[in-house]
Design an enzyme around this catalytic site. Structure first.
Site, PDB file in Angstrom:
ATOM      1  CE1 TYR A 104    -110.854  35.169 -46.810  1.00 13.08           C
ATOM      2  CE2 TYR A 104    -112.818  34.685 -48.090  1.00 13.08           C
ATOM      3  CZ  TYR A 104    -111.452  34.777 -47.999  1.00 13.08           C
ATOM      4  OH  TYR A 104    -110.678  34.481 -49.090  1.00 13.08           O
ATOM      5  CE  LYS A 133    -109.523  37.881 -48.956  1.00  8.91           C
ATOM      6  NZ  LYS A 133    -108.152  38.038 -49.508  1.00  8.91           N
TER       7      LYS A 133
END
Lengths: 327, 327
Positions: free
Chosen positions: A152, A156
């Site tokens: 994740y 990002k």
């Protein structure tokens, strides 16, 4: 002005849509406040009735990992884009392929659609404190290399880099805001590793016993949902000159310990509530949570006008005012 | 051991393949030197006859931006991958879509194929000094945030992040090496913005007049092709423990000025050669070139065993020995 909000049915998405409807205007590419004519909300989750009551709102359900669906979102190109849709931290770690589809390819499809639309929209991208990890100095500067310890976080940072490049090329006017731990979240306890920072306040205030997986001395870097939404709007409205060439910023947060939060629960909700917390440290949760930085030098956030909550008590009060169920 | 080299027909690719054939062995996942049974070379350019003379070599031409083609490269999964294929700096800046296809999606397709192969190959990714740019301190540390000022640099940092995540997940054993300016390159002058650092040596040594687009005081951070190839092999062979969780490293280079290079030409090739350089500064070239950092603290490169050229004279001599046409 047309606004597109991805993840519009998420916890922050709904709050953002409500805030935009409440304001009725937004500073966009013109540099001046403009009336919001239309907000297109997209999500994989079905639309809830309440926010759609306003005639300026419409909803289109689907998956941004599908480029054809993203094309539909740009049938009438928005001037303002808030990209909140993501497969969150725990989910993207468990489902490797789904995480890359939603968080990397989904973001790429949106950027490509914005580029092809050709109208250089402002593009607010929600990044995360989880882009930091591994070996870090005691105080994290704006120039710190991001070495995320999750898929994740990786997806990002990649989003931040793409937003920078698409901005440099003149395709969008991008702004990436790294969210601290958002607390206190309303609703049911979640399985996120950062959930403790919300649960340790919400559950005792609801009269529920809470077994804290972190120790009283464990710290987090927190921002209330109210301040987070304010920050995303400031991020959209602030002049490009304040951002410079690097369009990423770590949002201002408040560092506090679990004990600080429980003390604030005691002050805001009474000592009986605070006594509902029991300390049952969970090594799995603590191993992740204690690697996140809690001290940032906020030169850029300050320049852009992003403010943290003033105190732990404000974080707890914002929950009571904004999210706590009323009797 | 099976080795895959992408960009195998490029300038560095050919040198790497020759070096691997010459060594005949390579330390890979076993941690010990293993005989190289087969090297599969891929490129969009047609195969040259010379390197294919060795029976261990084969060539498969095609575009790594096409996932079906990449699948073919993994019909027999390699244990060692050197990913050198890229649309270079100038090209990726001029052709936005082609740059993202080759440098972002091409790299993703290779990582995905390696993941699906399931044999956790060592994966050497060639990144670049052009991942740095914008506002930088005088001395760049390993912890410096990368803020590339080109699409090529952006695509390469993204590659580094992906290599880190795929490594953390246990799909590959990745190593990303950021190449300094590679000089002195043989062959014809190129249109790269960093070409001056090669041309200013090669052209005078060939007896050609050279109009330098940079000033004598302009500096570059250089590595000879010989040292670069050594470095890629060291990057492959070094133990994972030396890399830690962050699998990226800035390769050790040598900072020198254009005047230093001309002086070395004089020492190695005679004063008549050095006098063939004329200074005709080009603002377009200088604006790009002078933003690249030239001073790095090389803690990690040193730990991994990456060495720079010992002197400007060594850089010039390496060209004379390795690349200069013999009379």
């Amino acid at each position: 002005m047309r606004v597109l909000v991805t993840g519009g049915e998420g916890y922050l998405g709904r709050k953002l849509v409500n805030a935009l409807v409440g304001r009725g205007e937004l500073v966009g590419p013109s540099g001046k406040p403009e009336a919001i004519d239309h907000i297109l909300l997209t999500d994989m989750a079905p639309a809830t009735a309440a926010p759609l009551a306003d005639s300026r709102l419409s909803y289109l359900g689907g998956d941004i990992a599908d480029p054809a669906f993203v094309e539909n979102l740009f049938a009438e190109p928005p001037q303002a884009i808030f990209h909140l849709a993501a497969l969150m931290s725990g989910g993207a770690e468990k489902a490797f392929e789904a995480g890359y589809k939603a968080n990397l390819h989904g973001t790429l499809h949106l950027l490509e659609a914005a580029r092809r639309a050709g109208n250089v929209p402002r593009f607010v991208f929600t990044s995360t404190i989880a882009t930091f990890g591994g070996e870090l100095p005691d105080l994290v500067l704006d120039t710190q290399r991001q070495t995320p310890q999750s898929s994740y976080g990786t997806q990002k940072v990649i989003g931040e880099l793409l937003v920078n490049d698409y901005t440099r090329r003149g395709f969008i006017d991008g702004r990436s805001l790294r969210l601290p731990i958002i607390a206190v979240r309303g609703g049911a306890p979640s399985t996120a590793t950062s959930a403790w920072a919300s649960d340790i306040v919400r559950e005792p205030l609801l009269g529920h016993a809470y077994a804290s997986p972190v120790l009283p001395t464990d710290r987090g870097y927190l921002l209330s949902p109210r301040r987070a939404i304010e920050g995303l709007i400031i991020g959209h409205e602030s002049a490009a000159e304040r951002w410079g060439g690097d369009r990423s910023v770590m949002m201002a947060g408040l560092a506090c310990s679990a004990a600080d939060l429980v003390a604030a629960v005691g002050r805001q909700g009474g000592s009986a509530a605070a006594e509902l917390v029991e300390w049952t440290p969970d090594p799995f949760i603590r191993d992740i949570v204690t690697t996140w930085p809690t001290a940032f030098r906020l030169d850029k956030a300050t320049r852009i006008g992003l403010a943290p909550d003033a105190s732990v008590d404000e974080i707890v009060r914002n929950y009571i005012e904004d999210d706590a169920p009323t009797a």
